[in-house]
Scaffold this motif. Structure first.
Motif, PDB file in Angstrom:
ATOM      1  N   ALA A  17      -1.947  -9.033 -24.875  1.00 27.34           N
ATOM      2  CA  ALA A  17      -1.215  -7.806 -25.207  1.00 27.34           C
ATOM      3  C   ALA A  17      -1.350  -7.521 -26.700  1.00 27.34           C
ATOM      4  CB  ALA A  17       0.246  -7.938 -24.804  1.00 27.34           C
ATOM      5  N   ALA A  18      -1.414  -8.566 -27.514  1.00 25.58           N
ATOM      6  CA  ALA A  18      -1.612  -8.394 -28.959  1.00 25.58           C
ATOM      7  C   ALA A  18      -2.965  -7.755 -29.249  1.00 25.58           C
ATOM      8  CB  ALA A  18      -1.484  -9.740 -29.672  1.00 25.58           C
ATOM      9  N   VAL A  19      -3.989  -8.104 -28.465  1.00 23.15           N
ATOM     10  CA  VAL A  19      -5.303  -7.479 -28.629  1.00 23.15           C
ATOM     11  C   VAL A  19      -5.193  -5.975 -28.374  1.00 23.15           C
ATOM     12  CG1 VAL A  19      -7.642  -7.335 -27.671  1.00 23.15           C
ATOM     13  CG2 VAL A  19      -6.605  -9.578 -28.086  1.00 23.15           C
ATOM     14  N   LEU A  20      -4.471  -5.590 -27.326  1.00 21.86           N
ATOM     15  CA  LEU A  20      -4.336  -4.168 -27.008  1.00 21.86           C
ATOM     16  C   LEU A  20      -3.496  -3.432 -28.065  1.00 21.86           C
ATOM     17  CD1 LEU A  20      -3.907  -4.212 -23.125  1.00 21.86           C
ATOM     18  CD2 LEU A  20      -5.985  -3.848 -24.477  1.00 21.86           C
ATOM     19  N   ARG A  21      -2.445  -4.086 -28.569  1.00 21.22           N
ATOM     20  CA  ARG A  21      -1.658  -3.451 -29.641  1.00 21.22           C
ATOM     21  C   ARG A  21      -2.540  -3.224 -30.875  1.00 21.22           C
ATOM     22  NH1 ARG A  21       2.497  -6.492 -27.474  1.00 21.22           N
ATOM     23  NH2 ARG A  21       2.035  -8.306 -28.748  1.00 21.22           N
ATOM     24  N   SER A  22      -3.376  -4.189 -31.167  1.00 16.45           N
ATOM     25  CA  SER A  22      -4.283  -4.058 -32.304  1.00 16.45           C
ATOM     26  C   SER A  22      -5.300  -2.949 -32.071  1.00 16.45           C
ATOM     27  CB  SER A  22      -4.995  -5.382 -32.570  1.00 16.45           C
ATOM     28  OG  SER A  22      -4.049  -6.394 -32.865  1.00 16.45           O
ATOM     29  N   ALA A  23      -5.784  -2.836 -30.849  1.00 15.86           N
ATOM     30  CA  ALA A  23      -6.725  -1.761 -30.522  1.00 15.86           C
ATOM     31  C   ALA A  23      -6.069  -0.402 -30.731  1.00 15.86           C
ATOM     32  CB  ALA A  23      -7.207  -1.906 -29.078  1.00 15.86           C
ATOM     33  N   ALA A  24      -4.810  -0.278 -30.320  1.00 19.64           N
ATOM     34  CA  ALA A  24      -4.094   0.993 -30.490  1.00 19.64           C
ATOM     35  C   ALA A  24      -3.998   1.373 -31.965  1.00 19.64           C
ATOM     36  CB  ALA A  24      -2.705   0.898 -29.864  1.00 19.64           C
ATOM     37  N   GLU A  25      -3.876   0.380 -32.836  1.00 17.56           N
ATOM     38  CA  GLU A  25      -3.806   0.647 -34.277  1.00 17.56           C
ATOM     39  C   GLU A  25      -5.156   1.086 -34.848  1.00 17.56           C
ATOM     40  OE1 GLU A  25      -0.344  -2.678 -35.195  1.00 17.56           O
ATOM     41  OE2 GLU A  25      -2.399  -3.059 -35.832  1.00 17.56           O
ATOM     42  N   LEU A  26      -6.239   0.639 -34.226  1.00 14.76           N
ATOM     43  CA  LEU A  26      -7.573   0.911 -34.744  1.00 14.76           C
ATOM     44  C   LEU A  26      -8.149   2.245 -34.271  1.00 14.76           C
ATOM     45  CD1 LEU A  26      -9.058  -2.680 -34.354  1.00 14.76           C
ATOM     46  CD2 LEU A  26      -8.519  -1.516 -36.506  1.00 14.76           C
ATOM     47  N   VAL A  27      -7.624   2.778 -33.188  1.00 15.98           N
ATOM     48  CA  VAL A  27      -8.147   4.031 -32.631  1.00 15.98           C
ATOM     49  C   VAL A  27      -7.524   5.206 -33.372  1.00 15.98           C
ATOM     50  CG1 VAL A  27      -8.174   5.497 -30.582  1.00 15.98           C
ATOM     51  CG2 VAL A  27      -8.643   3.055 -30.362  1.00 15.98           C
ATOM     52  N   VAL A  28      -8.373   6.104 -33.832  1.00 18.19           N
ATOM     53  CA  VAL A  28      -7.893   7.287 -34.560  1.00 18.19           C
ATOM     54  C   VAL A  28      -8.375   8.556 -33.848  1.00 18.19           C
ATOM     55  CG1 VAL A  28      -7.778   6.102 -36.778  1.00 18.19           C
ATOM     56  CG2 VAL A  28      -9.900   7.247 -36.118  1.00 18.19           C
ATOM     57  N   PRO A  29      -7.636   9.661 -33.992  1.00 15.11           N
ATOM     58  CA  PRO A  29      -8.040  10.929 -33.360  1.00 15.11           C
ATOM     59  C   PRO A  29      -9.452  11.315 -33.806  1.00 15.11           C
ATOM     60  CG  PRO A  29      -5.807  11.072 -34.195  1.00 15.11           C
ATOM     61  CD  PRO A  29      -6.361   9.765 -34.683  1.00 15.11           C
ATOM     62  N   PRO A  30     -10.232  11.939 -32.938  1.00 11.70           N
ATOM     63  CA  PRO A  30      -9.822  12.523 -31.669  1.00 11.70           C
ATOM     64  C   PRO A  30      -9.764  11.536 -30.503  1.00 11.70           C
ATOM     65  CG  PRO A  30     -12.122  13.004 -32.039  1.00 11.70           C
ATOM     66  CD  PRO A  30     -11.634  12.247 -33.248  1.00 11.70           C
ATOM     67  N   ARG A  31     -10.009  10.278 -30.779  1.00 16.80           N
ATOM     68  CA  ARG A  31      -9.860   9.276 -29.720  1.00 16.80           C
ATOM     69  C   ARG A  31      -8.374   8.989 -29.500  1.00 16.80           C
ATOM     70  NH1 ARG A  31     -14.257   4.918 -31.992  1.00 16.80           N
ATOM     71  NH2 ARG A  31     -16.084   6.274 -31.856  1.00 16.80           N
ATOM     72  N   GLU A  32      -8.042   8.640 -28.265  1.00 10.10           N
ATOM     73  CA  GLU A  32      -6.666   8.302 -27.906  1.00 10.10           C
ATOM     74  C   GLU A  32      -6.685   6.986 -27.143  1.00 10.10           C
ATOM     75  OE1 GLU A  32      -2.989  10.217 -25.287  1.00 10.10           O
ATOM     76  OE2 GLU A  32      -4.989  11.101 -25.171  1.00 10.10           O
ATOM     77  N   PHE A  33      -5.758   6.122 -27.469  1.00  6.25           N
ATOM     78  CA  PHE A  33      -5.669   4.823 -26.788  1.00  6.25           C
ATOM     79  C   PHE A  33      -4.281   4.698 -26.168  1.00  6.25           C
ATOM     80  CE2 PHE A  33      -5.054   0.256 -26.393  1.00  6.25           C
ATOM     81  CZ  PHE A  33      -6.270  -0.142 -25.863  1.00  6.25           C
ATOM     82  N   VAL A  34      -4.247   4.489 -24.869  1.00  7.74           N
ATOM     83  CA  VAL A  34      -2.992   4.373 -24.135  1.00  7.74           C
ATOM     84  C   VAL A  34      -2.992   3.040 -23.400  1.00  7.74           C
ATOM     85  CG1 VAL A  34      -1.572   5.376 -22.310  1.00  7.74           C
ATOM     86  CG2 VAL A  34      -2.896   6.866 -23.806  1.00  7.74           C
ATOM     87  N   VAL A  35      -1.912   2.291 -23.501  1.00  8.65           N
ATOM     88  CA  VAL A  35      -1.804   1.010 -22.804  1.00  8.65           C
ATOM     89  C   VAL A  35      -1.010   1.223 -21.528  1.00  8.65           C
ATOM     90  CG1 VAL A  35      -0.980  -1.365 -22.938  1.00  8.65           C
ATOM     91  CG2 VAL A  35      -1.941  -0.271 -24.973  1.00  8.65           C
ATOM     92  N   ASP A  36      -1.547   0.736 -20.418  1.00  9.15           N
ATOM     93  CA  ASP A  36      -0.844   0.807 -19.141  1.00  9.15           C
ATOM     94  C   ASP A  36       0.517   0.119 -19.277  1.00  9.15           C
ATOM     95  OD1 ASP A  36      -1.193   1.128 -15.995  1.00  9.15           O
ATOM     96  OD2 ASP A  36      -0.308  -0.839 -16.373  1.00  9.15           O
ATOM     97  N   PRO A  37       1.561   0.659 -18.620  1.00  6.33           N
ATOM     98  CA  PRO A  37       2.905   0.095 -18.793  1.00  6.33           C
ATOM     99  C   PRO A  37       3.105  -1.312 -18.225  1.00  6.33           C
ATOM    100  CG  PRO A  37       2.937   1.874 -17.187  1.00  6.33           C
ATOM    101  CD  PRO A  37       1.582   1.875 -17.814  1.00  6.33           C
ATOM    102  N   GLY A  38       2.159  -1.824 -17.482  1.00  9.77           N
ATOM    103  CA  GLY A  38       2.293  -3.202 -16.992  1.00  9.77           C
ATOM    104  C   GLY A  38       1.885  -3.330 -15.543  1.00  9.77           C
ATOM    105  N   LEU A  39       0.908  -4.172 -15.292  1.00  9.93           N
ATOM    106  CA  LEU A  39       0.375  -4.320 -13.938  1.00  9.93           C
ATOM    107  C   LEU A  39       1.325  -5.074 -13.016  1.00  9.93           C
ATOM    108  CD1 LEU A  39      -3.346  -5.060 -14.840  1.00  9.93           C
ATOM    109  CD2 LEU A  39      -2.272  -2.860 -14.281  1.00  9.93           C
ATOM    110  N   GLY A  40       2.361  -5.687 -13.577  1.00 14.45           N
ATOM    111  CA  GLY A  40       3.326  -6.411 -12.762  1.00 14.45           C
ATOM    112  C   GLY A  40       4.150  -5.505 -11.872  1.00 14.45           C
ATOM    113  N   ARG A  41       4.140  -4.201 -12.121  1.00 16.93           N
ATOM    114  CA  ARG A  41       4.907  -3.269 -11.296  1.00 16.93           C
ATOM    115  C   ARG A  41       4.234  -3.005  -9.951  1.00 16.93           C
ATOM    116  NH1 ARG A  41       1.478  -0.376 -14.289  1.00 16.93           N
ATOM    117  NH2 ARG A  41       0.851   1.725 -13.677  1.00 16.93           N
ATOM    118  N   LEU A  42       2.958  -3.393  -9.820  1.00 20.33           N
ATOM    119  CA  LEU A  42       2.221  -3.133  -8.580  1.00 20.33           C
ATOM    120  C   LEU A  42       2.624  -4.131  -7.503  1.00 20.33           C
ATOM    121  CD1 LEU A  42      -1.358  -2.695 -10.104  1.00 20.33           C
ATOM    122  CD2 LEU A  42       0.245  -0.881  -9.459  1.00 20.33           C
ATOM    123  N   PRO A  43       2.790  -3.663  -6.263  1.00 18.82           N
ATOM    124  CA  PRO A  43       3.028  -4.615  -5.168  1.00 18.82           C
ATOM    125  C   PRO A  43       1.746  -5.399  -4.884  1.00 18.82           C
ATOM    126  CG  PRO A  43       2.705  -2.415  -4.283  1.00 18.82           C
ATOM    127  CD  PRO A  43       2.700  -2.273  -5.791  1.00 18.82           C
TER     128      PRO A  43
END
Length: 193
Positions: A17-43
Motif C-alpha cells: 500500500a505504501a508503494v501505491l501511496r508513493s505512486a499517487a504522489e509521483l503522478v501529476v496532471p494530466p495523468r490521474e492515479f486512483v487507488v482502489d478502495p480495497g479488494l477485501g470488500r469483494l465476496p
C-alpha cells in the motif's frame, strides 16, 4: 490518463500500500492515479453468482478497471505466489473482459531480499492468460522495511524507479489507446463500404 492502483494486501501498514501511496504522489496532471478502495470488500468468487446475480461491488470493480487506461498492481508474496485477496479479485475480473489488452505494471515490496520476485512472476503469468498487456519494466522493493518510512517510499533511487515504471505504464496506455482508436476507425470504414 487514468491509472488504477490495486493492492494485494489488506494490512493497514502494508508495504505494498505504501508503494501505491508513493505512486499517487509521483503522478501529476494530466495523468490521474486512483487507488482502489480495497479488494477485501469483494465476496469469494463464485461462478454461479457471477452468472445469476453479479454483486454490486464486483460490478464497481469491473467498471473501474474498464475505465482505467492502465493498472499498477502492488502485490505481496505468500508461498511463492500472490495473495488470496488479489487472486480472488482476478477471478472476478476474468469473466468481464476488462483486462483484455489492458496495460498493467507490477510492483512488489517485501522485507525479503528477493523483493517479491516470485509473486510478480506468478502474477505476470496469470495476467497474460487473462489477456492483459504486462509491461516489461517492473518494480521489486527488497528489504522494504528499510526503504519505506511513514507509509511512503523514502529511498530516493526506489522512488525514481517507481517514477520510471509509471512513465512506462503511461506510454503503454497511450499506445493502447491509439491502437484502439485506429481499430475503431478501421472498423467504421469497413462498415461504411
Amino acid at each position: 490518463m487514468r491509472i488504477l492502483g490495486l493492492c494485494g494486501s489488506l494490512r493497514a501498514g502494508s508495504l505494498n500500500a505504501a508503494v501505491l501511496r508513493s505512486a499517487a504522489e509521483l503522478v501529476v496532471p494530466p495523468r490521474e492515479f486512483v487507488v482502489d478502495p480495497g479488494l477485501g470488500r469483494l465476496p469469494f468468487f463464485d461462478a454461479e453468482t457471477e452468472m445469476t446475480a453479479l454483486p454490486r461491488v464486483v460490478a464497481e470493480l469491473r467498471d473501474a478497471v474498464g475505465a482505467a487506461d492502465g493498472l499498477l498492481i502492488a502485490t505481496p508474496e505468500y508461498a511463492h505466489g500472490t495473495s488470496g485477496v488479489l487472486k480472488n479479485a482476478l477471478e472476478w475480473l476474468v469473466g468481464g473482459g476488462e483486462m483484455d489488452g489492458k496495460p498493467v505494471a507490477l510492483a512488489s515490496a517485501s522485507p525479503a531480499m528477493t523483493g517479491g520476485d516470485r509473486a510478480r512472476a506468478w502474477l505476470a503469468e496469470t495476467l497474460a492468460v487473462m489477456g492483459a498487456e504486462v509491461i516489461p519494466r517492473e518494480l521489486g522493493v527488497p528489504r522494504a522495511t528499510l526503504m519505506i518510512t511513514d507509509g511512503r517510499i523514502s529511498d530516493e533511487p526506489t522512488r525514481a524507479a517507481l517514477a520510471r515504471l509509471l512513465d512506462d505504464l503511461a506510454e503503454a496506455a497511450a499506445e493502447a489507446r491509439a491502437t484502439a482508436a485506429a481499430d475503431a476507425r478501421e472498423d467504421s470504414g469497413s462498415l461504411a463500404s
